[in-house]
Design an enzyme around this catalytic site. Structure first.
Site: not given
Length: 802
Positions: A316, A318, A559
């Site tokens: 991912d 970000t 996250d």
């Protein structure tokens, strides 16, 4: 759960511990009464096996029981030097216990660091507490990414949406209102709220499910299951061979039943690869300790092995390639909107969300709420599925109707071809994140929302690249591990960021909204694509499943709460320590320092474990094969077994035990390959047959060369010399590729055996005595031929398996 910053009515951040002005929760006295009654969430969070379990697992093993019985028999018949293998049992057991206790301390310490701390409201003050300190009736606050740690009933809700898919399988989030039930194990995907704990401890739903397995459960491990399979085969093989050996030795030895027992035990003991399980445990334990130094919490031990087998990593963007923080670099107004008006709306939207995500946090930092202007009447929190958040506002003076406003992805809120999209795409192509501030003509709760929107401004955010991201991506490229960037952001923006990091294929980003629904077609696109944008949480999960359907071992990192489902379905889930609690709860590995650069260390550690266990398994199983073959040949030829237990203890220690200990902990970057049992047996089988045949031939020759009183030691010594030399060549083969310390290790083991042969006291102790020259040189010649056979077998098998 992290200690989230909260905001007051104006949107200004306030620290935990500040009175909230809402339902006060329990008082201190009520909490104390509930604790006294035992109404506490006392489910133990275990980060590893208990001390008693560790001791029991290392002491009460199948082979310890077998060898223990044999040791007791040696104590009865004597002499005690034939019981040296008992010392090896004790040493192996103690080493295993010490290493696992060391790993347990590391795991327990890291688990405390990474443990969630839910925010609980007591005496009108919200503060984080340990999960085990929650009591029945506590008011637990919730925000996006938080995991529900106990069962309860919603008391407050502001756009609260909870995902229960991990418990019920239902993929869609559930909108919760006051009075609705909350199940432990679910997690918040949007909105905020609070719930009253109605079931705590072992009565909670998730706790009942957890009774079947601890937090650090041993998931499937090819290495563990392979070793268990080998040990099962060895156990069944030992039984008939041991029976035949007992009968044969009693018949051959006649009235000397003590010698028959000693020879029989000498044949059985080397069949047991007792050190193999020990070294596997040590390798895993040392791996845990080493990764602990990198602030890497391994929540399931075989995850070290699993990540080493991974050939595809889904990232991912970000929080992985970029840092979580962003900065507003531009506010471009559209369609005649005054900049002051846009700023006033942005201030109000910032104040409307008590748990802002990274994008909104950047907006708040640039335009902090000042308590004036628009007031919030209704909100819709951001969710990864919607790609926008919104609020209905009053007029600028705090009265009247200021309309409904949205802040989200331009390409989601605007129709294709809209003029504002060109400006957004141009900035996205430079790796910037762009948000659209727009007014909508529909109520926020309307099922048809967002409806027709009127653009007001583009908010341009600059993302900070992680300084270590490029190096980590290059490591995976060098290791032939495919990297897929899977993000909810605009595809062009994600592609630009990936291109900045020189990720191959980043120049061809894929918009996930164009992905096919058919699983086979999806797998084809995902297989060949590298960067994917506008991916929904369900699509992330589908993409992981598509890759796995193609035979890939997939690791997923993330996250955010939008990564939870994909993390759960991946072969290995890797979460950032600062990520949402739900993400950390389903991941097998948690990077507590939030450093993506730790992943190469985890991969390298896994490869070291797998490669070295495979390497030393060849040593142990070669010994098992030649031991079984020797026993069978002795039964067929009806001759005394050539060795006493002390001889094989000496050989095993010098050619297997000590070398294997060092080899199992050495660096090893070999890529993990499947079919552990097949590959090990393919090498150790031929080597064991050659070693056993050469030894038995040497023994038969010595039976002819030596006869009469005192010949037994000479016969045994000749066979021992042959077996040692062939075993040393096997060790030399397995120690490749050579380094200075590996060469020194092999030479040191040979030197130790030479010391035994030339030291009178050791000759007597080990009953080793080389007589004359014909016998020893014949043994050496046969050993040379046997070593050549081992080399030929190794090269032949190596070419076939290359």
């Amino acid at each position: 759960m992290n200690d989230h910053a909260r905001t007051d009515a104006t949107g200004t951040a306030v620290p935990a511990g500040t009175p909230t002005g809402r339902h006060p929760g329990l008082s201190g006295a009520e909490v104390a009464r509930r604790v006294a009654r035992g109404e506490v969430n006392d489910v133990p969070v275990r980060s590893s096996r208990s001390v008693a379990q560790i001791v029991r697992a290392n002491v009460l093993t199948r082979f310890n029981a077998i060898l223990g019985v044999l040791f007791a028999a040696i104590v009865v018949v004597g002499p005690l030097q034939d019981g040296l293998f008992g010392v090896v049992i004790l040493a192996n057991t103690l080493i295993g216990i010490v290493q696992e206790l060391r790993a347990k301390r590391t795991l327990d310490g890291l688990a405390v660091i990474g443990e969630s701390r839910p925010v609980v409201r007591r005496d009108a003050v919200a503060a984080p507490v340990a999960t085990g300190a929650i009591v029945l009736g506590d008011l637990v606050e919730l925000g996006t990414g938080d995991k529900c740690v106990v069962d309860g009933e919603v008391a407050e809700a502001d756009g609260l949406e909870i995902d229960e898919s991990l418990l019920t399988g239902e993929p869609d989030p559930v909108l919760k209102r006051p009075g609705d039930p909350v199940m432990s194990g679910s997690f918040v995907v949007a909105g905020t709220g609070a719930f009253t704990a109605t079931k705590v401890g072992r009565h909670a739903y998730a706790a009942q499910l957890a009774e079947e397995a601890s937090r650090f459960t041993l998931v499937h491990s090819e290495l563990r299951s392979g070793v268990s399979q080998i040990l099962k085969y060895v156990t069944w093989m030992m039984i008939p061979v041991a029976v035949g050996l007992v009968i044969t030795q009693l018949i051959v030895e006649g009235n000397d039943w003590r010698e028959a027992v000693r020879r029989m035990i000498g044949g059985i003991v080397p069949m047991v690869p007792e050190g193999l399980v020990l070294l596997m445990s040590i390798a895993f334990a040392v791996g845990v300790v080493r990764l602990g130094r990198h602030q890497c919490l391994v929540q399931e031990l075989p995850a070290i092995e699993g990540l080493a087998r991974v050939d595809t990593v889904c990232l991912d963007k970000t929080g992985t390639l970029t840092e979580g923080r962003m900065d507003v670099t531009e506010l471009r107004t559209l369609q005649g909107t005054a900049e002051a008006d846009a700023v006033a709306v942005l201030r109000a939207l910032g104040a409307a969300d008590p748990r802002p995500n990274a994008s909104l946090r950047a907006v708040i930092d640039a335009y902090p709420p000042d308590g004036t202007g628009h007031r919030v009447r209704q909100t819709v929190p951001f969710s990864s599925a919607r790609k926008y958040s919104g609020a209905r506002l009053t007029g600028p003076d705090g009265t009247g109707d200021g309309g409904s406003w949205l802040l989200g992805a331009p390409d989601v809120l605007l129709p294709a071809g809209h003029p504002a999209l060109a400006a957004a795409d141009e900035r996205g192509a430079r790796g910037l994140r762009v948000l659209l501030l727009a007014r909508t003509d529909r109520p926020l709760a309307d099922p048809g929302a967002p409806g027709t929107v009127t653009p007001a401004a583009l908010v341009v955010l600059e993302q900070r690249l992680r300084p270590d991201a490029g190096h980590t991506l290059r490591y995976f490229e060098q290791q032939d591990v495919a990297v897929k960037v899977v993000s909810g952001d605009n595809a062009a923006s994600v592609g630009a960021v990936a291109a900045t990091l020189s990720l191959p294929g980043a120049e061809r980003p894929v918009d996930a909204r164009t992905l096919p629904q058919d699983p086979a077609a999806l797998a084809e696109v995902v297989e060949h694509g590298t960067v994917f944008g506008r991916v929904t949480p369900q699509q992330k999960r589908d993409m992981v499943g598509a890759l796995r359907s193609r035979g890939h071992n997939v690791a997923m990192t993330g996250d955010g709460v939008n990564d939870v489902l994909a993390l759960k379905d991946a072969d290995i889930g890797v979460a950032m320590g600062s990520g949402s609690e739900a993400t950390r709860a389903v991941a097998q590995i948690v990077l507590l320092d939030n450093s993506f650069a730790t992943l190469p260390a985890v991969v390298a550690e896994g490869r070291r474990v797998i490669g070295n266990i495979t390497r030393v398994s060849n040593l142990f199983l070669t010994k098992t094969v030649y031991s079984v073959l020797l026993a069978l040949l002795v039964v067929i030829w009806r001759v005394p077994y050539p060795f006493l237990p002390r001889h094989l203890t000496l050989l095993s220690t010098l050619t297997i035990g000590i070398p294997a200990f060092f080899l199992a902990l050495a660096p090893n970057n070999e890529r993990a390959r499947p079919h552990f049992v097949r590959r090990v047996m393919r090498f150790s089988g031929p080597l064991g047959v050659v070693a056993g045949t050469a030894t038995f031939v040497s023994y038969l020759v010595s039976l002819r060369l030596y006869s009469g009183a005192g010949s037994r030691d000479a016969q045994t010594s000749a066979a021992t010399l042959t077996l040692f030399l062939v075993s040393m060549w096997v060790l030399a083969i397995i120690a490749r590729p050579y380094t200075w310390w590996r060469i020194a290790l092999v030479l040191a083991m040979g030197g130790c055996f030479a010391v035994v042969l030339v030291t009178p006291a050791l000759q007597v102790f080990f009953a080793l005595r080389l007589v004359g020259t014909a016998g020893p040189w014949t043994a050496v010649a046969i050993a040379v031929a046997g070593s050549a056979g081992c080399e030929a077998a190794w090269q032949w098998v190596g070419r076939r398996t290359a």
